[in-house]
Design a protein around this motif. Structure first.
Motif, PDB file in Angstrom:
ATOM      1  N   ILE A  12       0.836  -1.202   0.000  1.00  0.00           N
ATOM      2  CA  ILE A  12       0.000   0.000   0.000  1.00  0.00           C
ATOM      3  C   ILE A  12       0.870   1.251   0.000  1.00  0.00           C
ATOM      4  CG2 ILE A  12      -1.601   1.357   1.413  1.00  0.00           C
ATOM      5  CD1 ILE A  12      -2.983  -1.307   2.119  1.00  0.00           C
ATOM      6  N   GLU A  13       1.982   1.213   0.723  1.00  0.00           N
ATOM      7  CA  GLU A  13       2.888   2.366   0.723  1.00  0.00           C
ATOM      8  C   GLU A  13       3.517   2.572  -0.653  1.00  0.00           C
ATOM      9  OE1 GLU A  13       3.257   4.791   3.003  1.00  0.00           O
ATOM     10  OE2 GLU A  13       1.536   3.720   3.835  1.00  0.00           O
ATOM     11  N   LEU A  14       3.853   1.491  -1.341  1.00  0.00           N
ATOM     12  CA  LEU A  14       4.363   1.616  -2.703  1.00  0.00           C
ATOM     13  C   LEU A  14       3.285   2.183  -3.626  1.00  0.00           C
ATOM     14  CD1 LEU A  14       6.367  -1.712  -3.093  1.00  0.00           C
ATOM     15  CD2 LEU A  14       7.286   0.586  -2.734  1.00  0.00           C
ATOM     16  N   MET A  15       2.051   1.771  -3.434  1.00  0.00           N
ATOM     17  CA  MET A  15       0.947   2.310  -4.237  1.00  0.00           C
ATOM     18  C   MET A  15       0.736   3.788  -3.951  1.00  0.00           C
ATOM     19  SD  MET A  15      -1.872  -0.722  -4.520  1.00  0.00           S
ATOM     20  CE  MET A  15      -2.680   0.203  -5.831  1.00  0.00           C
ATOM     21  N   ARG A  16       0.952   4.182  -2.695  1.00  0.00           N
ATOM     22  CA  ARG A  16       0.835   5.603  -2.356  1.00  0.00           C
ATOM     23  C   ARG A  16       1.855   6.430  -3.168  1.00  0.00           C
ATOM     24  NH1 ARG A  16      -1.270   7.343   2.451  1.00  0.00           N
ATOM     25  NH2 ARG A  16      -0.565   5.455   3.503  1.00  0.00           N
ATOM     26  N   GLU A  17       3.075   5.891  -3.330  1.00  0.00           N
ATOM     27  CA  GLU A  17       4.086   6.592  -4.121  1.00  0.00           C
ATOM     28  C   GLU A  17       3.605   6.812  -5.550  1.00  0.00           C
ATOM     29  OE1 GLU A  17       8.160   5.340  -4.064  1.00  0.00           O
ATOM     30  OE2 GLU A  17       7.947   4.443  -2.066  1.00  0.00           O
ATOM     31  N   SER A  18       3.057   5.770  -6.142  1.00  0.00           N
ATOM     32  CA  SER A  18       2.553   5.885  -7.515  1.00  0.00           C
ATOM     33  C   SER A  18       1.396   6.869  -7.599  1.00  0.00           C
ATOM     34  CB  SER A  18       2.118   4.509  -8.032  1.00  0.00           C
ATOM     35  OG  SER A  18       3.202   3.615  -8.042  1.00  0.00           O
ATOM     36  N   ALA A  19       0.481   6.771  -6.627  1.00  0.00           N
ATOM     37  CA  ALA A  19      -0.679   7.666  -6.617  1.00  0.00           C
ATOM     38  C   ALA A  19      -0.252   9.120  -6.484  1.00  0.00           C
ATOM     39  CB  ALA A  19      -1.631   7.284  -5.488  1.00  0.00           C
ATOM     40  N   LEU A  20       0.756   9.373  -5.639  1.00  0.00           N
ATOM     41  CA  LEU A  20       1.175  10.756  -5.416  1.00  0.00           C
ATOM     42  C   LEU A  20       1.906  11.342  -6.610  1.00  0.00           C
ATOM     43  CD1 LEU A  20       2.242  10.755  -1.653  1.00  0.00           C
ATOM     44  CD2 LEU A  20       0.163  11.667  -2.695  1.00  0.00           C
ATOM     45  N   ILE A  21       2.572  10.504  -7.398  1.00  0.00           N
ATOM     46  CA  ILE A  21       3.153  11.013  -8.643  1.00  0.00           C
ATOM     47  C   ILE A  21       2.041  11.514  -9.561  1.00  0.00           C
ATOM     48  CG2 ILE A  21       4.320  10.328 -10.777  1.00  0.00           C
ATOM     49  CD1 ILE A  21       6.118   8.549  -9.039  1.00  0.00           C
ATOM     50  N   VAL A  22       0.950  10.761  -9.622  1.00  0.00           N
ATOM     51  CA  VAL A  22      -0.191  11.217 -10.423  1.00  0.00           C
ATOM     52  C   VAL A  22      -0.774  12.498  -9.834  1.00  0.00           C
ATOM     53  CG1 VAL A  22      -2.447  10.611 -11.354  1.00  0.00           C
ATOM     54  CG2 VAL A  22      -0.693   8.850 -11.124  1.00  0.00           C
ATOM     55  N   SER A  23      -0.900  12.555  -8.512  1.00  0.00           N
ATOM     56  CA  SER A  23      -1.447  13.745  -7.865  1.00  0.00           C
ATOM     57  C   SER A  23      -0.600  14.976  -8.171  1.00  0.00           C
ATOM     58  CB  SER A  23      -1.512  13.534  -6.347  1.00  0.00           C
ATOM     59  OG  SER A  23      -2.351  12.457  -6.010  1.00  0.00           O
ATOM     60  N   LYS A  24       0.706  14.809  -8.124  1.00  0.00           N
ATOM     61  CA  LYS A  24       1.601  15.930  -8.418  1.00  0.00           C
ATOM     62  C   LYS A  24       1.535  16.315  -9.893  1.00  0.00           C
ATOM     63  CE  LYS A  24       4.757  14.898  -4.611  1.00  0.00           C
ATOM     64  NZ  LYS A  24       6.099  14.430  -4.207  1.00  0.00           N
ATOM     65  N   THR A  25       1.345  15.329 -10.756  1.00  0.00           N
ATOM     66  CA  THR A  25       1.183  15.618 -12.189  1.00  0.00           C
ATOM     67  C   THR A  25      -0.062  16.467 -12.421  1.00  0.00           C
ATOM     68  OG1 THR A  25       2.231  13.497 -12.744  1.00  0.00           O
ATOM     69  CG2 THR A  25       1.008  14.605 -14.486  1.00  0.00           C
ATOM     70  N   LEU A  26      -1.159  16.090 -11.778  1.00  0.00           N
ATOM     71  CA  LEU A  26      -2.389  16.881 -11.915  1.00  0.00           C
ATOM     72  C   LEU A  26      -2.208  18.276 -11.344  1.00  0.00           C
ATOM     73  CD1 LEU A  26      -5.100  14.193 -11.025  1.00  0.00           C
ATOM     74  CD2 LEU A  26      -4.517  15.070 -13.283  1.00  0.00           C
ATOM     75  N   GLY A  27      -1.460  18.384 -10.248  1.00  0.00           N
ATOM     76  CA  GLY A  27      -1.188  19.698  -9.683  1.00  0.00           C
ATOM     77  C   GLY A  27      -0.387  20.569 -10.626  1.00  0.00           C
ATOM     78  N   MET A  28       0.603  19.989 -11.299  1.00  0.00           N
ATOM     79  CA  MET A  28       1.380  20.721 -12.300  1.00  0.00           C
ATOM     80  C   MET A  28       0.485  21.170 -13.441  1.00  0.00           C
ATOM     81  SD  MET A  28       2.714  20.199 -15.603  1.00  0.00           S
ATOM     82  CE  MET A  28       2.839  18.409 -15.789  1.00  0.00           C
ATOM     83  N   LEU A  29      -0.377  20.279 -13.903  1.00  0.00           N
ATOM     84  CA  LEU A  29      -1.253  20.604 -15.034  1.00  0.00           C
ATOM     85  C   LEU A  29      -2.281  21.673 -14.670  1.00  0.00           C
ATOM     86  CD1 LEU A  29      -1.869  16.990 -16.367  1.00  0.00           C
ATOM     87  CD2 LEU A  29      -0.495  18.762 -17.470  1.00  0.00           C
ATOM     88  N   ALA A  30      -2.661  21.728 -13.388  1.00  0.00           N
ATOM     89  CA  ALA A  30      -3.667  22.712 -12.965  1.00  0.00           C
ATOM     90  C   ALA A  30      -3.239  24.133 -13.312  1.00  0.00           C
ATOM     91  CB  ALA A  30      -3.922  22.585 -11.462  1.00  0.00           C
ATOM     92  N   LYS A  31      -1.940  24.373 -13.274  1.00  0.00           N
ATOM     93  CA  LYS A  31      -1.434  25.710 -13.594  1.00  0.00           C
ATOM     94  C   LYS A  31      -1.389  25.968 -15.097  1.00  0.00           C
ATOM     95  CE  LYS A  31       1.587  25.486  -9.536  1.00  0.00           C
ATOM     96  NZ  LYS A  31       2.996  25.468  -9.057  1.00  0.00           N
TER      97      LYS A  31
END
Length: 272
Positions: free
Chosen positions: A10-29
């Protein structure tokens, strides 16, 4: 077959999920009138690779791009192209990343400039329905409890809930059991237990629930041509309760949105 994850997985999955979250945050701008979805797609591919992961969608089932980009009446699975976004559009951006053998899969529907009040409300209700569903993803409940909660909240607000497209289990494969419909009956379906990880993703239409598919074999549109919204989180059951592995924190920071709605579903705050 449902694959139960260990706490380490689950912690490894959190890493993958957060990369996506950060990607969406970058795109938001970057989501603004004049930009093309293909330009955003290239930004996302570079960002994901620069963060030590592989684009999760690129080549999956022969999908040609990093992002599913679905504007306005498109529900999901839109293919990026060279058409510029315009003021008043909305755009669902669905993104995946693969790292350490596990997938993250996460989506947000963005406003392009100023949108009509009825569209803004559609987005607000759809996003809130995601958390209504997450609240029911806990040990002892069943798939139908999540679907019922999302359906009731959405339909009580006057919107159509797409039936043909559903959320899903997540892990070493992008799509695992169980399927997670956004409609259903309480007490029906697979029972939830600790270690389950799913992607919950309401898809809500301003008008009819009915959809059609374009000849490209991917893009799904509302049948009546009215707008559709889509939000998605990756969620695990830990100690009997839902824990969100992805986050809208980075999107919220970029857009100046202040909210604590995710706090109760996180074991600890996410860093910047």
């Amino acid at each position: 077959m449902i694959t139960i994850k260990t706490l380490e997985e689950i912690e490894l999955m959190r890493e993958s999920a957060l990369i996506v979250s950060k990607t969406l945050g970058m795109l938001a701008k970057e989501v603004k009138p004049g930009v093309t979805t293909l330009e955003l797609d290239k930004m996302a591919e570079t960002f994901i690779r620069d963060h030590g992961a592989e684009p999760g969608f690129l080549g999956l089932y022969d999908f040609p791009n990093t992002l599913c980009m679905s504007p306005n009446e498109q529900v999901v699975h839109g293919i990026p192209n060279n058409t510029p976004l315009v003021e008043g559009d909305i755009i669902s951006i669905d993104c995946g990343a693969l790292k350490n053998g596990f997938y993250g899969d996460h989506a947000y529907t963005f406003e392009v400039g100023e949108v009509a009040p009825e569209i803004k409300r559609l987005l607000e209700i759809t996003k809130q329905s995601l958390y209504v569903g997450i609240e029911q993803f806990k040990a002892g409940n069943r798939v139908g409890d999540v679907g019922y909660a999302i359906q009731k909240y959405t339909e009580d607000n006057g919107y159509g809930v797409v039936r043909e497209l559903v959320g899903h289990g997540l892990g070493r494969e992008m799509h695992e059991d169980p399927q997670m419909p956004n409609y259903g009956k309480r007490g029906r379906g697979k029972k939830f237990v600790d270690g389950m990880v799913v992607a919950i993703e309401p898809m809500t239409n301003l008008g009819t629930k009915d959809i059609v598919q374009l000849n490209d074999g991917w893009s799904i549109l509302t049948k009546d041509g009215k707008a559709s919204a889509h939000f998605e989180h990756d969620v695990a059951i830990v100690n009997g309760k839902p824990e969100i592995l992805s986050t809208f924190k980075y999107v919220n920071d970029a857009l100046g949105i202040v909210t604590d709605v995710e706090d109760k579903y996180r074991a600890k705050p996410y860093g910047a």
